[in-house]
Design a protein around this motif. Structure first.
Motif, PDB file in Angstrom:
ATOM      1  N   VAL A 188       0.836  -1.202   0.000  1.00  0.00           N
ATOM      2  CA  VAL A 188       0.000   0.000   0.000  1.00  0.00           C
ATOM      3  C   VAL A 188       0.868   1.248   0.000  1.00  0.00           C
ATOM      4  O   VAL A 188       0.606   2.234  -0.728  1.00  0.00           O
ATOM      5  N   ALA A 189       1.931   1.226   0.832  1.00  0.00           N
ATOM      6  CA  ALA A 189       2.816   2.394   0.909  1.00  0.00           C
ATOM      7  C   ALA A 189       3.482   2.666  -0.433  1.00  0.00           C
ATOM      8  O   ALA A 189       3.628   3.826  -0.852  1.00  0.00           O
ATOM      9  N   GLN A 190       3.899   1.590  -1.115  1.00  0.00           N
ATOM     10  CA  GLN A 190       4.541   1.784  -2.406  1.00  0.00           C
ATOM     11  C   GLN A 190       3.579   2.357  -3.429  1.00  0.00           C
ATOM     12  O   GLN A 190       3.952   3.231  -4.237  1.00  0.00           O
ATOM     13  N   LEU A 191       2.315   1.928  -3.390  1.00  0.00           N
ATOM     14  CA  LEU A 191       1.327   2.499  -4.305  1.00  0.00           C
ATOM     15  C   LEU A 191       1.082   3.978  -4.016  1.00  0.00           C
ATOM     16  O   LEU A 191       0.901   4.794  -4.936  1.00  0.00           O
ATOM     17  N   ALA A 192       1.072   4.305  -2.719  1.00  0.00           N
ATOM     18  CA  ALA A 192       0.795   5.688  -2.335  1.00  0.00           C
ATOM     19  C   ALA A 192       1.985   6.604  -2.598  1.00  0.00           C
ATOM     20  O   ALA A 192       1.810   7.749  -3.036  1.00  0.00           O
ATOM     21  N   LEU A 193       3.212   6.092  -2.319  1.00  0.00           N
ATOM     22  CA  LEU A 193       4.397   6.935  -2.431  1.00  0.00           C
ATOM     23  C   LEU A 193       5.011   6.923  -3.819  1.00  0.00           C
ATOM     24  O   LEU A 193       5.749   7.840  -4.196  1.00  0.00           O
ATOM     25  N   GLY A 194       4.731   5.855  -4.561  1.00  0.00           N
ATOM     26  CA  GLY A 194       5.331   5.728  -5.884  1.00  0.00           C
ATOM     27  C   GLY A 194       6.569   4.863  -5.841  1.00  0.00           C
ATOM     28  O   GLY A 194       7.467   5.097  -5.023  1.00  0.00           O
ATOM     29  N   ARG A 195       6.609   3.865  -6.686  1.00  0.00           N
ATOM     30  CA  ARG A 195       7.761   2.959  -6.698  1.00  0.00           C
ATOM     31  C   ARG A 195       9.006   3.706  -7.153  1.00  0.00           C
ATOM     32  O   ARG A 195       8.978   4.436  -8.148  1.00  0.00           O
ATOM     33  N   SER A 205      10.480   5.994  -5.308  1.00  0.00           N
ATOM     34  CA  SER A 205      10.636   7.246  -4.553  1.00  0.00           C
ATOM     35  C   SER A 205      11.506   6.988  -3.334  1.00  0.00           C
ATOM     36  O   SER A 205      11.606   5.870  -2.837  1.00  0.00           O
ATOM     37  N   ALA A 250       9.724   5.281  -0.429  1.00  0.00           N
ATOM     38  CA  ALA A 250       9.443   3.864  -0.699  1.00  0.00           C
ATOM     39  C   ALA A 250      10.715   3.036  -0.591  1.00  0.00           C
ATOM     40  O   ALA A 250      10.723   1.929  -0.021  1.00  0.00           O
TER      41      ALA A 250
END
Length: 505
Positions: free
Chosen positions: A25-32, A34, A37
């Protein structure tokens, strides 16, 4: 109600699933890719491997000194070194220093792999509690080569061929999946050779996840497409989580190795693994020549042939052992243990065979009974050991007094029987020959003993004697009756001449 022994496993699994979902979820929200992430994945992998190492050391300290403690301790130190390497890798990743095929993070990573393999070897040797054995080593080699062939054909081979990195830089990323295969093979061999367990299954799951992670990482790295946050990172987290869960489980009390029976499915696993390896190798060689695949498949063929040879040799040894044991049982059943002569049972069987043959050929049967005079006096004055020596000496003298084809038996106590195969021998000369054989004194426990014996002999013709038997007897009944008659006559003759015999001490 959930068992207390399963609660740590369920709780750890829940934490792992929560962590994986949270990272996704964090990767989807922050952007792979980044910085947040990258930091989240790096810190998670560092913490998970650190926890696995610390829990491993804690679990090892609770164990008694021995191979389990050494194996767990070595692996725990390896996890701590991986945590160190992951910290270095994360710093490089977050700072954007660029990830070459080989970096400084690979130094502690390499120590982890070395300690993991050593730990697996210590554990395998300890579980089997002996030399691993050629058969087990071949099974492990077959399993390892099969796994490596599949990994090479599906991932590594293609990545190596298209990589632009110098050959020296390819050693480390290729070595990681290869060592994973070795570790996984050793763990599987231990599990198959000694029986499954919860800890063993978790280690296999962790090793499998680690292999998937390393193969995926090496493939992407050699293609220049690796990016943090993919399958490799999730697989590493799962792998170290499994290793951490192993330390939370209660130590298993079973330490003795019990090999599965030959018909067990476990013994088929190395052969089952050959199927995907052969298919992958054939598919690769159909497209183009690959020396690595050729070498591994050739090694597999050699190992299979060697294993089959060992199987045939084992069967031959088992048959030889069975025949030897059968001979030993036959000896116990038919040989007198004190003198080495045939016993009463064997002598009766021999006489039955002789009488059965004589009924067909018309040959006479010659048999004698020998009974030592006043044998009890030797036991009472010189002891039972001297009495045993006298019996052995008498047996040797009687055996030497007849031909090789003749039979001397001890019927029990101080009674002996002699069957002479020469039909021309008469009872009188036979009795005299046996008497002369015992004429020379014996030396027993420092004393000179002159032994004498009462001997009775008979020469009967079964074809003539059968007419005196009751009517209605079958062949077996006639044989038994004739044997009893011959032995009874010889026994009666022996007792007739026994009067007046003495043992002089």
């Amino acid at each position: 109600m959930t068992s207390a022994r399963h609660r740590p496993l369920l709780a750890g699994t829940a934490v792992l699933l929560t962590t994986l979902v949270g990272l996704g979820v964090a990767q989807l929200a922050l952007g792979r890719g980044s910085h947040p992430a990258l930091l989240a994945f790096g810190l998670t992998e560092t913490v998970v491997s650190l926890v696995a190492g610390l829990l491993g050391l804690w679990a090892a300290r609770r164990l008694a000194a021995g191979w389990v403690r050494r194996a767990r301790g070595l692996f725990a130190v390896g996890c701590l070194l991986w945590s160190l390497g992951q910290g270095v890798f994360t710093a490089q990743d977050v700072l954007g220093l660029g990830l070459a095929a080989t970096t400084w993070a690979d130094l502690p990573f390499s120590f982890y792999y070395a300690l993991a393999v050593v730990s697996a070897l210590v554990h395998l040797r300890g579980r089997i509690r002996a030399h691993i054995g050629v058969r087990t080593a071949i099974d492990g080699a077959l399993l390892g080569l099969s796994l490596f062939t599949v990994v090479w054909v599906l991932w590594l081979g293609g990545a190596v061929r298209v990589s632009d990195s110098p050959p020296g830089d390819l050693v480390v990323p290729i070595a990681y999946p290869v060592v994973d295969v070795v570790f996984l093979t050793l763990t599987l061999v231990s599990l198959l050779a000694t029986g499954s367990s919860r800890t063993g299954v978790l280690v296999v799951l962790g090793g499998t996840a680690f292999a998937v992670a390393d193969v995926t990482y090496s493939y992407a790295l050699l293609h220049g497409t690796f990016e943090t946050g993919g399958v490799a990172d999730f697989s590493w987290i799962v792998a170290f989580a499994c290793f951490a869960l192993v330390s939370l489980l209660r130590p298993e009390r079973r330490t003795s190795a019990v090999a599965p029976p030959s018909e067990s499915w476990a013994r088929l696993v190395p052969y089952i693994a050959l199927l995907p390896a052969a298919c992958a190798g054939a598919w690769r060689l159909w497209a183009a020549i690959d020396r690595v695949v050729l070498a591994t498949l050739l090694a597999v063929v050699v190992l299979v042939v060697l294993r089959q040879f060992l199987t045939v040799e084992d069967h031959r040894r088992l048959l030889a052992t069975a025949e030897q044991q059968r001979g030993q049982l036959d000896t116990l059943a038919h040989v007198d243990p004190l003198t080495g002569l045939e016993n009463r049972r064997r002598f009766g069987e021999r006489m039955a065979a002789v009488v059965r043959s004589a009924l067909l050929t018309g040959a006479p049967v010659v048999v004698a009974f020998v009974d030592l005079d006043r044998f009890k006096a030797v036991n009472d004055t010189l002891g039972h050991a001297a009495g045993d020596d006298l019996l052995r000496g008498v047996a040797d003298r009687l055996r030497a007094a007849v031909r090789d084809g003749d039979c001397v038996a001890r019927l029990g106590g101080d009674e002996f029987a002699v069957h002479v195969t020469d039909p021309a021998v008469q009872p009188g000369p036979l009795v005299e020959r046996l008497r002369l054989a015992l004429l020379e004194p014996f030396t027993l426990s420092g004393s000179v003993v002159t032994a004498s014996a009462s001997t009775g002999a008979v020469r009967g013709e079964p074809q003539r004697m059968v007419g005196d038997l009751p009517a209605g007897l079958d062949v077996d009944g006639q044989v038994a009756a004739l044997v009893e008659s011959l032995l009874g006559t010889a026994d009666a003759e022996m007792y007739r001449v026994k009067r007046g015999r003495r043992v002089v001490i």
